[in-house]
Design a protein around this motif. Structure first.
Motif, PDB file in Angstrom:
ATOM      1  N   ASN A 243       7.305   8.986  -0.998  1.00 16.26           N
ATOM      2  CA  ASN A 243       8.372  10.001  -1.836  1.00 16.26           C
ATOM      3  C   ASN A 243       9.190   9.298  -2.855  1.00 16.26           C
ATOM      4  O   ASN A 243       9.497   9.752  -3.708  1.00 16.26           O
ATOM      5  N   LEU A 244       9.857   7.982  -2.356  1.00 19.15           N
ATOM      6  CA  LEU A 244      10.357   7.073  -3.394  1.00 19.15           C
ATOM      7  C   LEU A 244       9.651   6.788  -4.577  1.00 19.15           C
ATOM      8  O   LEU A 244       9.950   6.787  -5.709  1.00 19.15           O
ATOM      9  N   LYS A 245       8.210   6.441  -4.416  1.00 17.67           N
ATOM     10  CA  LYS A 245       7.376   6.115  -5.525  1.00 17.67           C
ATOM     11  C   LYS A 245       7.378   7.616  -6.469  1.00 17.67           C
ATOM     12  O   LYS A 245       7.144   7.549  -7.520  1.00 17.67           O
ATOM     13  N   LYS A 246       7.147   8.777  -5.626  1.00 14.19           N
ATOM     14  CA  LYS A 246       6.976   9.712  -6.318  1.00 14.19           C
ATOM     15  C   LYS A 246       8.186  10.313  -7.233  1.00 14.19           C
ATOM     16  O   LYS A 246       8.047  10.929  -8.312  1.00 14.19           O
ATOM     17  N   GLN A 247       9.456   9.675  -6.941  1.00 11.96           N
ATOM     18  CA  GLN A 247      10.670   9.894  -7.395  1.00 11.96           C
ATOM     19  C   GLN A 247      10.637   8.729  -8.392  1.00 11.96           C
ATOM     20  O   GLN A 247      12.034   8.555  -9.121  1.00 11.96           O
ATOM     21  N   ALA A 248       9.688   7.910  -9.078  1.00 10.02           N
ATOM     22  CA  ALA A 248       9.859   6.839  -9.700  1.00 10.02           C
ATOM     23  C   ALA A 248      10.631   5.727  -9.325  1.00 10.02           C
ATOM     24  O   ALA A 248      11.122   4.851 -10.336  1.00 10.02           O
ATOM     25  N   VAL A 249      10.950   5.404  -8.129  1.00 15.00           N
ATOM     26  CA  VAL A 249      11.688   4.306  -7.537  1.00 15.00           C
ATOM     27  C   VAL A 249      10.573   3.122  -7.323  1.00 15.00           C
ATOM     28  O   VAL A 249       9.780   3.175  -7.066  1.00 15.00           O
ATOM     29  N   ASP A 250      11.167   1.808  -8.015  1.00 12.83           N
ATOM     30  CA  ASP A 250      10.316   0.744  -7.737  1.00 12.83           C
ATOM     31  C   ASP A 250      10.423   0.307  -6.356  1.00 12.83           C
ATOM     32  O   ASP A 250      11.665  -0.472  -6.017  1.00 12.83           O
TER      33      ASP A 250
ATOM     34  N   MET B 207      17.538   2.194 -12.240  1.00 13.59           N
ATOM     35  CA  MET B 207      16.864   2.149 -10.925  1.00 13.59           C
ATOM     36  C   MET B 207      16.835   1.074 -10.253  1.00 13.59           C
ATOM     37  O   MET B 207      16.653   0.108 -10.697  1.00 13.59           O
ATOM     38  N   LYS B 208      16.983   1.165  -8.964  1.00 19.62           N
ATOM     39  CA  LYS B 208      17.076   0.375  -8.028  1.00 19.62           C
ATOM     40  C   LYS B 208      15.525  -0.431  -7.722  1.00 19.62           C
ATOM     41  O   LYS B 208      14.764   0.529  -7.788  1.00 19.62           O
ATOM     42  N   LYS B 209      15.476  -1.597  -7.460  1.00 20.87           N
ATOM     43  CA  LYS B 209      14.141  -2.241  -7.065  1.00 20.87           C
ATOM     44  C   LYS B 209      14.381  -2.561  -5.363  1.00 20.87           C
ATOM     45  O   LYS B 209      15.207  -3.270  -5.052  1.00 20.87           O
ATOM     46  N   ILE B 210      13.489  -1.887  -4.591  1.00 17.20           N
ATOM     47  CA  ILE B 210      13.335  -2.188  -3.301  1.00 17.20           C
ATOM     48  C   ILE B 210      12.234  -2.894  -2.814  1.00 17.20           C
ATOM     49  O   ILE B 210      11.067  -2.444  -3.162  1.00 17.20           O
ATOM     50  N   GLU B 211      12.303  -3.726  -1.870  1.00 18.31           N
ATOM     51  CA  GLU B 211      11.099  -4.562  -1.414  1.00 18.31           C
ATOM     52  C   GLU B 211      11.439  -4.445   0.169  1.00 18.31           C
ATOM     53  O   GLU B 211      12.418  -5.007   0.691  1.00 18.31           O
ATOM     54  N   ILE B 212      10.237  -4.103   0.682  1.00 22.42           N
ATOM     55  CA  ILE B 212      10.208  -4.256   2.285  1.00 22.42           C
ATOM     56  C   ILE B 212       9.151  -5.232   2.732  1.00 22.42           C
ATOM     57  O   ILE B 212       7.887  -5.104   2.620  1.00 22.42           O
ATOM     58  N   TYR B 213       9.761  -6.289   3.537  1.00 19.97           N
ATOM     59  CA  TYR B 213       8.633  -7.360   3.983  1.00 19.97           C
ATOM     60  C   TYR B 213       8.426  -6.872   5.556  1.00 19.97           C
ATOM     61  O   TYR B 213       9.390  -7.110   6.217  1.00 19.97           O
ATOM     62  N   ASP B 214       7.279  -6.504   5.935  1.00 17.95           N
ATOM     63  CA  ASP B 214       6.930  -5.781   7.225  1.00 17.95           C
ATOM     64  C   ASP B 214       6.423  -7.107   8.160  1.00 17.95           C
ATOM     65  O   ASP B 214       5.641  -8.144   7.548  1.00 17.95           O
ATOM     66  N   PRO B 215       6.578  -6.913   9.329  1.00 16.79           N
ATOM     67  CA  PRO B 215       5.929  -8.016  10.222  1.00 16.79           C
ATOM     68  C   PRO B 215       4.456  -7.778  10.172  1.00 16.79           C
ATOM     69  O   PRO B 215       3.873  -6.768   9.549  1.00 16.79           O
ATOM     70  N   ALA B 216       3.992  -8.760  10.870  1.00 15.72           N
ATOM     71  CA  ALA B 216       2.191  -8.829  10.989  1.00 15.72           C
ATOM     72  C   ALA B 216       1.648  -7.483  11.840  1.00 15.72           C
ATOM     73  O   ALA B 216       2.283  -7.138  12.668  1.00 15.72           O
ATOM     74  N   MET B 217       0.923  -6.796  10.981  1.00  9.52           N
ATOM     75  CA  MET B 217       0.262  -5.584  11.740  1.00  9.52           C
ATOM     76  C   MET B 217      -1.074  -5.152  10.905  1.00  9.52           C
ATOM     77  O   MET B 217      -1.311  -5.491   9.631  1.00  9.52           O
ATOM     78  N   CYS B 218      -1.829  -4.358  11.496  1.00 10.91           N
ATOM     79  CA  CYS B 218      -3.048  -4.149  11.058  1.00 10.91           C
ATOM     80  C   CYS B 218      -3.099  -3.294   9.684  1.00 10.91           C
ATOM     81  O   CYS B 218      -3.915  -3.412   8.945  1.00 10.91           O
ATOM     82  N   CYS B 219      -2.074  -2.139  10.008  1.00  9.12           N
ATOM     83  CA  CYS B 219      -1.776  -1.351   8.629  1.00  9.12           C
ATOM     84  C   CYS B 219      -0.507  -0.990   8.725  1.00  9.12           C
ATOM     85  O   CYS B 219       0.421  -1.277   9.570  1.00  9.12           O
ATOM     86  N   SER B 220      -0.006  -0.332   7.619  1.00  8.68           N
ATOM     87  CA  SER B 220       1.457  -0.148   7.397  1.00  8.68           C
ATOM     88  C   SER B 220       1.699   1.415   8.130  1.00  8.68           C
ATOM     89  O   SER B 220       2.812   1.832   7.565  1.00  8.68           O
ATOM     90  N   THR B 221       0.600   2.324   7.884  1.00 13.24           N
ATOM     91  CA  THR B 221       1.097   3.521   8.342  1.00 13.24           C
ATOM     92  C   THR B 221       1.392   3.760   9.802  1.00 13.24           C
ATOM     93  O   THR B 221       2.222   4.905   9.952  1.00 13.24           O
ATOM     94  N   GLY B 222       0.999   3.144  10.540  1.00 14.63           N
ATOM     95  CA  GLY B 222       1.434   3.251  12.098  1.00 14.63           C
ATOM     96  C   GLY B 222       0.548   4.245  12.820  1.00 14.63           C
ATOM     97  O   GLY B 222       0.967   4.502  14.013  1.00 14.63           O
ATOM     98  N   VAL B 223      -0.441   4.509  12.192  1.00 18.57           N
ATOM     99  CA  VAL B 223      -1.479   5.356  13.008  1.00 18.57           C
ATOM    100  C   VAL B 223      -2.845   4.608  13.487  1.00 18.57           C
ATOM    101  O   VAL B 223      -3.599   5.386  14.052  1.00 18.57           O
ATOM    102  N   CYS B 224      -2.669   3.436  13.223  1.00 19.76           N
ATOM    103  CA  CYS B 224      -3.838   2.521  13.994  1.00 19.76           C
ATOM    104  C   CYS B 224      -3.236   2.350  15.377  1.00 19.76           C
ATOM    105  O   CYS B 224      -2.334   2.180  15.564  1.00 19.76           O
ATOM    106  N   GLY B 225      -4.402   2.176  16.096  1.00 21.67           N
ATOM    107  CA  GLY B 225      -4.085   1.661  17.802  1.00 21.67           C
ATOM    108  C   GLY B 225      -4.056   2.734  18.367  1.00 21.67           C
ATOM    109  O   GLY B 225      -4.010   3.870  17.985  1.00 21.67           O
TER     110      GLY B 225
END
Length: 119
Positions: free
Chosen positions: A35-42, A1-19
């Motif tokens: 959904n990826l985590k539910k499919q056991a993706v790292d 299984m693939k390992k995926i890492e996402i490095y986000d810019p500076a923000m108050c939260c990762s959901t996009g619903v703040c502000g």
């Protein structure tokens, strides 16, 4: 299984619903990661504001920030290799990397409600 890492810019939260305005792209990527985590993706996401150590300990991310500045973010790695910079991966790219259909990545959770009536 693939390992995926996402490095986000500076923000108050990762959901996009703040502000004052929700960012649909952040909402999409949050749902896809869920959904990826539910499919056991790292899969991991790191926010520059709340997890700066992840950016410092990854030598490649650190060097990109020095050379290209914060505009390089978000950066996505698959199995330790940079596959995308300056934008979140599309559903199709994630499908290609994981083998999970794009439709499954964006599927909204189904909630089953049971309504009980008083007799």
């Amino acid at each position: 299984m693939k390992k995926i890492e996402i490095y986000d810019p500076a923000m108050c939260c990762s959901t996009g619903v703040c502000g004052p305005v929700a960012d649909p792209e952040l909402i999409r990527i949050s749902a896809v990661v869920h959904n990826l985590k539910k499919q056991a993706v790292d899969v991991s996401r790191y926010n520059l504001t709340s997890e700066p150590d992840a950016f410092v300990t990854n030598a490649e991310v650190r060097q990109m920030l020095v050379n290209e500045g914060p505009e390089v973010l978000p950066v996505t790695f698959v199995d330790g290799k940079v596959v995308k910079k300056q934008g979140y991966p599309t559903n199709e790219e994630l499908e290609q990397w994981t083998g999970i259909a794009a439709a499954e990545l964006t599927a909204k959770p189904r909630i089953r409600l049971e309504i009980k009536t008083k007799s």
